[in-house]
Structures are given as structure tokens and as C-alpha cells.
Design a protein around this motif. Structure first.
Motif, short mmCIF file in Angstrom:
data_model
loop_
_atom_site.label_atom_id
_atom_site.label_comp_id
_atom_site.label_asym_id
_atom_site.label_seq_id
_atom_site.Cartn_x
_atom_site.Cartn_y
_atom_site.Cartn_z
N SER A 22 0.85 -1.19 0.00
CA SER A 22 0.00 0.00 0.00
C SER A 22 0.89 1.24 0.00
CB SER A 22 -0.90 0.01 1.24
OG SER A 22 -1.66 1.21 1.30
N LEU A 23 0.67 2.10 -0.99
CA LEU A 23 1.42 3.34 -1.12
C LEU A 23 0.42 4.47 -1.34
CD1 LEU A 23 3.85 5.19 -1.58
CD2 LEU A 23 4.18 4.11 -3.81
N PRO A 24 -0.10 5.06 -0.26
CA PRO A 24 -1.13 6.09 -0.41
C PRO A 24 -0.56 7.44 -0.82
CG PRO A 24 -0.65 5.74 1.91
CD PRO A 24 0.15 4.72 1.14
N LEU A 25 -1.42 8.28 -1.38
CA LEU A 25 -1.09 9.67 -1.69
C LEU A 25 -1.52 10.52 -0.49
CD1 LEU A 25 -0.28 12.00 -3.64
CD2 LEU A 25 -2.65 11.92 -4.50
N LEU A 26 -0.58 11.21 0.13
CA LEU A 26 -0.89 12.02 1.29
C LEU A 26 -1.78 13.20 0.90
CD1 LEU A 26 2.58 12.15 3.09
CD2 LEU A 26 0.68 10.56 3.49
N PRO A 27 -2.72 13.59 1.75
CA PRO A 27 -3.59 14.74 1.44
C PRO A 27 -2.79 15.99 1.11
CG PRO A 27 -4.42 13.57 3.35
CD PRO A 27 -3.08 12.95 3.03
N GLY A 28 -3.24 16.72 0.11
CA GLY A 28 -2.57 17.95 -0.29
C GLY A 28 -1.37 17.75 -1.18
N HIS A 29 -1.00 16.53 -1.44
CA HIS A 29 0.17 16.21 -2.26
C HIS A 29 -0.28 15.74 -3.65
CE1 HIS A 29 1.87 16.15 1.76
NE2 HIS A 29 3.09 16.14 1.25
N GLY A 30 0.65 15.81 -4.59
CA GLY A 30 0.41 15.25 -5.91
C GLY A 30 -0.55 16.04 -6.78
N THR A 31 -0.87 17.27 -6.40
CA THR A 31 -1.77 18.10 -7.21
C THR A 31 -1.10 19.46 -7.46
OG1 THR A 31 -2.96 18.80 -5.20
CG2 THR A 31 -3.86 16.94 -6.43
#
Length: 258
Positions: free
Chosen positions: A47-56
Motif C-alpha cells: 500500500s502506497l497512499p497519496l498524502l492529502p494535499g500532495h500530488g496536485t
């Protein structure tokens, strides 16, 4: 806001041993995906989640804080714990701090910890200026792309939101105070030359955890984002060997043994 191409979260359903990967501050799962795919290819659940606020975009990160980032990985850990018999947590940079906090708070659920260039402190004058400066200046220069390998590229923000940086500073203080509560086997890998996080942070982790099973590996050919750098393959191999040693039937379904 749409996620940047390549920054998407990654989830692989494998065997009864799970690995949670935590990416770094202003970064994205892209910096960890090759690692996740390597472990997935060996039969592990990853599992490799995208942290909130990241990747945008950095403006989205300005609205988040450490509680959001930690809650994200905490939920992912709970999902893995329900699915798997044994779970390991891994993190890069601030993701290392998140992994260590998880280990301190979930000692019975986490079988081992792997951190790469873990960050546990904001250094220099900025550490003292952040509380006031964040109300005057919105951002500062980004920290992405500290990679020695030619052509290496990290998907990360070119600006650091100072409200988020101040929140990260609070996270680091909590993690530092909880390091003695980390008792699981620990594998720490750090780059000899790192232009983002100094060696002090790794030394601090090693000196304060209560783990009896500790190994440090110095990466000679990489900078901060070592998971995309010359030593990436070694990181992947060492972490897989670490998991296999502690969970001998890792990659198999129907029990982990040991």
C-alpha cells in the motif's frame, strides 16, 4: 483537483505479509513506486497512499497539516492489518517520520520498520522563523529533485507552503519525543551526501529508538531521493531481505510462519 500524472497512489494485493510505504513532504507516491512494485513482484501486499494535499498543486497542500498526513497512513495501516498477518512500514524523508510515529503507536501491529533518509527536525534559522514567517510569506523554494542520477526526476512541488512546513515541524517534535517507544526491528538507510536532510536526523533516530535489532546502511552514490537514485536497487533488495528475515514465508498466501 486532478492528481498529477505519475503521482497516483499504488495498491497491490499480494500475500499475507503487507508493506506500507510513506512518501515525503511535497512529494508523491512516484518517488516510492519502483520500490512498491519491486516488493509487489515478490508476492507482498503493498500500500502506497497519496498524502492529502500532495500530488496536485502546492496551494492544496497549504490547506493540510500533519494530522491529515498521519491520518492517511494510519488508515492505510489499519486496512493492511486487517488484510495481512504481518505488516511492515517504510518511509522516505518525512515519510520516515510518519513510519516511526506509526511504529511508536502501533507496536503490536507492526513487525518492522524501514526508513530512508528519515527527517525528524527542521534545521537552521527557518526552524525558529517558521511560526511567525508563515503569516507573512506563503511559500519558499521547493526541495524536490535532490537526485545524483542523471535524468532522475521527482514529481514534487517547486514551492513549499510555509503553513504546511510549520505543521511538519510540529510532527517532528512529536516523533522525536516518541522515538524511545519504537521497539520493532529497524533498518535505516541514509545517503552519504544529502542536500535536504542532514545526517543528524538519522543519528538522532538511531540513538533514541529502543529497538534491539537495528541496522544502518550508508548509501554512497545517492542524494536525498535515494529511492529514485543510483542506490535504489540496493534499497529494494535490503528491504525485501529484511522482510523475508522477519517473515520467512513472505510472499506466500495462507500464513507467514516464524
Amino acid at each position: 483537483m486532478p492528481v498529477l500524472p505519475g503521482a497516483e497512489p499504488f495498491l497491490h494485493e499480494g500475500g499475507d505479509v503487507g508493506v506500507l510505504l510513506c512518501h515525503g513532504f511535497t512529494g508523491s507516491p512516484q518517488s516510492m513506486r519502483p520500490w512498491g512494485e519491486y516488493l509487489a513482484d515478490r508476492g507482498l501486499t503493498v500500500s502506497l497512499p497519496l498524502l492529502p494535499g500532495h500530488g496536485t498543486r502546492w496551494q492544496d497542500m497549504q490547506l493540510t497539516g500533519w494530522q491529515d498526513w498521519y491520518a492517511c497512513v494510519d488508515v492505510a495501516l489499519g486496512e493492511l492489518a486487517e488484510r495481512c498477518e504481518r505488516v511492515f512500514v517504510c518511509g522516505l524523508s518525512m515519510g520516515g517520520a510518519l513510519a516511526l510515529r506509526l511504529a511508536a503507536r502501533h507496536r503490536e501491529e507492526i513487525a518492522g520498520v524501514v526508513v530512508v533518509n528519515p527527517a525528524v527536525r527542521v534545521h537552521g534559522l527557518s526552524a525558529y522563523a517558521l511560526p511567525a514567517l508563515r503569516h507573512v510569506v506563503r511559500t519558499t523554494k521547493g526541495v524536490a529533485d535532490d537526485i545524483a542520477k542523471g535524468g532522475g526526476k521527482e514529481i514534487g512541488y517547486d514551492r513549499v507552503p510555509l503553513h504546511a512546513a510549520h505543521s511538519m515541524r510540529r510532527l517532528f517534535a512529536l516523533v522525536d519525543g516518541a522515538l524511545p517507544q519504537v521497539t520493532q526491528p529497524l533498518l535505516l538507510m541514509r545517503s552519504r551526501e544529502d542536500h535536504v536532510v542532514p545526517a543528524w536526523d538519522s543519528e538522532r533516530v538511531l540513538s533514541r529508538v529502543s529497538s534491539a535489532d537495528v541496522r544502518e546502511i550508508v548509501l554512497e552514490h545517492s542524494y536525498h531521493v535515494a529511492t529514485l537514485d543510483h542506490d535504489a536497487e540496493r534499497i529494494f533488495e535490503e528491504s525485501a531481505a529484511f522482510v523475508a528475515r522477519l517473515a520467512p514465508r513472505a510472499g506466500q498466501k495462507g500464513g507467514t510462519g516464524g
